[in-house]
Design an enzyme around this catalytic site. Structure first.
Site, PDB file in Angstrom:
ATOM      1  N   GLU A 234       0.894  -1.169   0.000  1.00  0.00           N
ATOM      2  CA  GLU A 234       0.000   0.000   0.000  1.00  0.00           C
ATOM      3  C   GLU A 234       0.924   1.209   0.000  1.00  0.00           C
ATOM      4  O   GLU A 234       1.503   1.550   1.027  1.00  0.00           O
ATOM      5  CB  GLU A 234      -0.865  -0.001   1.278  1.00  0.00           C
ATOM      6  CG  GLU A 234      -1.889  -1.102   1.340  1.00  0.00           C
ATOM      7  CD  GLU A 234      -2.995  -0.916   0.323  1.00  0.00           C
ATOM      8  OE1 GLU A 234      -3.282   0.235  -0.056  1.00  0.00           O
ATOM      9  OE2 GLU A 234      -3.562  -1.929  -0.107  1.00  0.00           O
ATOM     10  N   CYS A 268      -2.290   9.542   2.719  1.00  0.00           N
ATOM     11  CA  CYS A 268      -1.961   8.900   1.440  1.00  0.00           C
ATOM     12  C   CYS A 268      -3.019   9.213   0.381  1.00  0.00           C
ATOM     13  O   CYS A 268      -2.705   9.343  -0.794  1.00  0.00           O
ATOM     14  CB  CYS A 268      -1.815   7.402   1.622  1.00  0.00           C
ATOM     15  SG  CYS A 268      -3.274   6.616   2.306  1.00  0.00           S
TER      16      CYS A 268
HETATM   17  P1  NAD Z   1       8.154   4.761   4.822  1.00  0.00           P
HETATM   18  O1  NAD Z   1       8.155   4.025   3.552  1.00  0.00           O
HETATM   19  O2  NAD Z   1       9.280   5.652   5.140  1.00  0.00           O
HETATM   20  O3  NAD Z   1       8.050   3.742   6.062  1.00  0.00           O
HETATM   21  C1  NAD Z   1       6.998   2.823   6.168  1.00  0.00           C
HETATM   22  C2  NAD Z   1       7.462   1.665   7.016  1.00  0.00           C
HETATM   23  O4  NAD Z   1       8.437   0.932   6.276  1.00  0.00           O
HETATM   24  C3  NAD Z   1       8.122   2.055   8.326  1.00  0.00           C
HETATM   25  O5  NAD Z   1       7.732   1.158   9.326  1.00  0.00           O
HETATM   26  C4  NAD Z   1       9.596   1.896   8.010  1.00  0.00           C
HETATM   27  O6  NAD Z   1      10.389   1.638   9.144  1.00  0.00           O
HETATM   28  C5  NAD Z   1       9.568   0.705   7.088  1.00  0.00           C
HETATM   29  N1  NAD Z   1      10.726   0.578   6.213  1.00  0.00           N
HETATM   30  C6  NAD Z   1      11.472   1.564   5.659  1.00  0.00           C
HETATM   31  N2  NAD Z   1      12.431   1.040   4.884  1.00  0.00           N
HETATM   32  C7  NAD Z   1      12.307  -0.302   4.956  1.00  0.00           C
HETATM   33  C8  NAD Z   1      13.024  -1.390   4.389  1.00  0.00           C
HETATM   34  N3  NAD Z   1      14.066  -1.192   3.586  1.00  0.00           N
HETATM   35  N4  NAD Z   1      12.623  -2.645   4.681  1.00  0.00           N
HETATM   36  C9  NAD Z   1      11.558  -2.871   5.478  1.00  0.00           C
HETATM   37  N5  NAD Z   1      10.842  -1.868   6.058  1.00  0.00           N
HETATM   38  C10 NAD Z   1      11.221  -0.602   5.801  1.00  0.00           C
HETATM   39  O7  NAD Z   1       6.765   5.511   4.858  1.00  0.00           O
HETATM   40  P2  NAD Z   1       6.235   6.533   5.923  1.00  0.00           P
HETATM   41  O8  NAD Z   1       7.047   7.772   5.754  1.00  0.00           O
HETATM   42  O9  NAD Z   1       6.147   5.883   7.245  1.00  0.00           O
HETATM   43  O10 NAD Z   1       4.749   6.768   5.408  1.00  0.00           O
HETATM   44  C11 NAD Z   1       4.444   7.643   4.391  1.00  0.00           C
HETATM   45  C12 NAD Z   1       4.279   6.937   3.073  1.00  0.00           C
HETATM   46  O11 NAD Z   1       3.337   5.884   3.201  1.00  0.00           O
HETATM   47  C13 NAD Z   1       3.718   7.850   2.006  1.00  0.00           C
HETATM   48  O12 NAD Z   1       4.318   7.599   0.783  1.00  0.00           O
HETATM   49  C14 NAD Z   1       2.262   7.482   1.964  1.00  0.00           C
HETATM   50  O13 NAD Z   1       1.600   7.794   0.780  1.00  0.00           O
HETATM   51  C15 NAD Z   1       2.332   6.021   2.204  1.00  0.00           C
HETATM   52  N6  NAD Z   1       1.037   5.564   2.704  1.00  0.00           N
HETATM   53  C16 NAD Z   1       0.266   4.785   1.899  1.00  0.00           C
HETATM   54  C17 NAD Z   1      -0.972   4.378   2.349  1.00  0.00           C
HETATM   55  C18 NAD Z   1      -1.866   3.503   1.511  1.00  0.00           C
HETATM   56  O14 NAD Z   1      -2.849   2.999   2.039  1.00  0.00           O
HETATM   57  N7  NAD Z   1      -1.585   3.292   0.239  1.00  0.00           N
HETATM   58  C19 NAD Z   1      -1.419   4.776   3.605  1.00  0.00           C
HETATM   59  C20 NAD Z   1      -0.599   5.583   4.378  1.00  0.00           C
HETATM   60  C21 NAD Z   1       0.641   5.966   3.925  1.00  0.00           C
END
Ligand code: NAD
Length: 507
Positions: A234, A268
């Protein structure tokens, strides 16, 4: 590898709590415990799992004040935002699965084609085993608990890795679920950053569910691909809102302000691009500015406000970079660029075009760029000119026109005459098209996503099958007749005659 993370109150900047991160062996032990627990959890009946969901729902309601308080401290969001978007949306989905779990996941009888005469078929939906849920910080309760509860309902055990930005909420979720008395090892939390996330994937969970940025999605997919672990993603969006001159303008203005600025744009499915029909653009923009300037921005001393701080400090730089890029390419700001601590005042940009980052890259902050369009065709073209496809909205009183446009939009989700709330409808699958994701959760499809289907056939025949060895000329003739009868146009009477003959042979 970091050895600790901190939960920081984005309003005061104060460290709420530190969390030491697990060593690699501990991560391995946690996943092993999860795997062991999955053997018996996967065998629990759907009715039993549904009761657990009911218990979780009741605990969330009983713990409401504590939950709201923790999320507010971790994120600085307004109370209403936490209550409606984090808690209420989660409860609605838990209730939906609690009531529909048995219907969705029970054994499903399927038809069997005539060529498999004397056979019966069915499908079972079985859990994967261990599901790793990786959550973001913007809705740290909803976006961690919904996939967790869905995976548990489908019979999987769950390891949750909350965002390193909001570990306090992650800890709270752990405590809330502890009260549901799930069997040991069925739900566990591992605190940590992306590196910890990768270490957990190395322990080979049976499925990974990530909500996060596109770049993170790529990294997770790459890591998981080493062991062919299925991933569900997502990811981000650049959602268009399209407003036609025949829309209810005042309502659309308020919808744009809410959709673009709720949770200070850290959403998002936010209104990331606002397209307004040329004939109403000027009037619409004036009204938009009035509404935006009317919003209550929070500060250190108030908890009664509409726009909170940037939960993640670096987000201010992302918005500033897009704002400056747009201005340098000819955009005009109708608001003053202003920050106070982590509070970023809402921005409206006009004279924007698709050469600017603000119309291409996810902003994830309180900035609404407004662009005009001439007709339906141009609106669709502009909306689809994006590598994202998460959500979209179409505003018009002509519902058949709006539906026609919704059909033409390259998006996973679409709302006609409203924004954002569609993610809260648990009956509908939710997920992104294009680079916004892979797979859908919510709805019956979303529950099945956490299962592997097992197809079973039963043959009730007592004699040899005609397709078995030995291969004979007669069998070849029969096959030919079957092909013509079943799939060719040979006329009704010949078809019946052939079928009767074939039936005799198949017996
Ligand atoms: P992010 O990608 O920085 O982090 C999300 C999660 O992934 C965190 O728990 C982080 O620790 C983990 N993570 C980061 N790198 C990783 C790796 N290499 N391996 C495994 N896990 C890893 O995102 P964020 O800043 O927390 O959230 C914002 C983003 O999420 C935005 O792009 C937003 O659009 C998206 N988002 C999407 C939805 C949806 O339903 N499509 C909902 C909310 C947020």
């Amino acid at each position: 590898m970091r050895d600790k993370i901190e939960s920081i109150d984005p309003v005061s900047g104060e460290v709420i709590k530190s969390y030491s991160l697990p060593k690699e062996e501990e991560i391995g032990e946690i996943v092993d415990r999860s795997r062991e627990a999955s053997l018996s959890w996967g065998d629990t009946s759907l009715a039993e799992r549904s009761e657990y969901l009911g218990a979780i729902r009741e605990i969330v309601v009983d713990e409401l004040e504590n939950i709201v308080d923790v999320i507010q401290r971790d994120t600085g969001k307004p109370e209403v935002e936490v209550m409606m978007s984090d808690v209420l949306a989660t409860l609605e989905l838990i209730k939906y699965y609690e009531n529909n779990l048995e219907e969705i996941l029970s054994r499903e009888k399927r038809k069997t084609p005539l060529i498999f005469y004397q056979n019966e078929s069915y499908v079972d939906y079985e859990p994967y085993g261990v599901v790793l849920v990786i959550a973001p910080w913007n809705y740290p309760f909803q976006l961690a608990l919904i996939p967790t509860v869905t995976a548990l309902a489908a019979g999987n055990t769950v390891v949750l890795k909350p965002s390193e930005v909001t570990p306090y909420t992650g800890e709270m979720i752990e405590k809330v679920l502890e009260q549901a008395d799930l069997p040991s090892g069925v739900f566990q939390v591992i605190q940590g950053d992306g590196e910890v996330g990768e270490k957990i994937i190395e322990q080979e969970p049976d499925k990974v569910f990530l909500t996060g940025a596109v770049e993170t999605g790529k990294k997770v997919m790459k890591k998981a691909s080493k062991n062919l672990i299925p991933v569900q993603l997502e990811l981000g969006g650049k959602d268009p809102m399209i407003v036609f001159e025949d829309a209810q303008i005042d309502r659309a203005v308020k919808g744009a302000v809410y959709g673009g600025l709720a949770n200070s744009g850290q959403l998002c499915i936010s209104v990331e691009r606002l397209y307004v029909e040329d004939s109403i653009k000027e009037d619409f923009t004036k009204k938009l500015i009035r509404e935006v300037k009317d919003l209550d921005i929070g500060d250190e001393n108030s908890r009664d406000f509409e726009l909170g701080p940037m939960i993640r400090e670096e987000q201010i730089d992302v918005v500033r970079d897009q704002f400056e890029d747009a201005i340098s390419k000819g955009a005009e700001s109708l608001t003053e660029w202003k920050t106070e601590g982590r509070y970023l005042f809402p921005q409206v940009l006009v004279n924007v075009d698709h050469s600017m980052k603000v119309m291409k890259e996810e902003t994830f902050g309180p900035l609404i760029p407004v662009m005009g369009f001439n007709d339906e065709e141009e609106a669709i073209k502009l909306a689809n000119d994006s590598e994202y496809g998460l959500d979209a909205s179409v505003w018009s009183e002509n519902i058949s026109k709006a539906k026609r446009i919704a059909s033409d939009l390259e998006t996973g989700n679409c709302y006609i005459n409203d924004v954002v709330k569609n993610i809260g409808n648990p009956y509908l699958p939710f997920g992104g098209a294009k680079k916004s994701g892979i797979g859908h959760y919510h709805g019956p499809e979303g529950l099945k996503c956490f299962t592997q289907s097992k197809s079973v056939m039963i043959n009730k025949n007592k004699t040899d099958e005609i397709n078995w060895f030995p291969y004979t000329e007669e069998l070849s003739e029969t096959a030919k007749k079957l092909i013509h009868t079943q799939y060719g146009d040979i006329g009704f009477l010949r078809k019946i005659k052939n079928l009767l003959e074939l039936r005799k042979k198949l017996k």
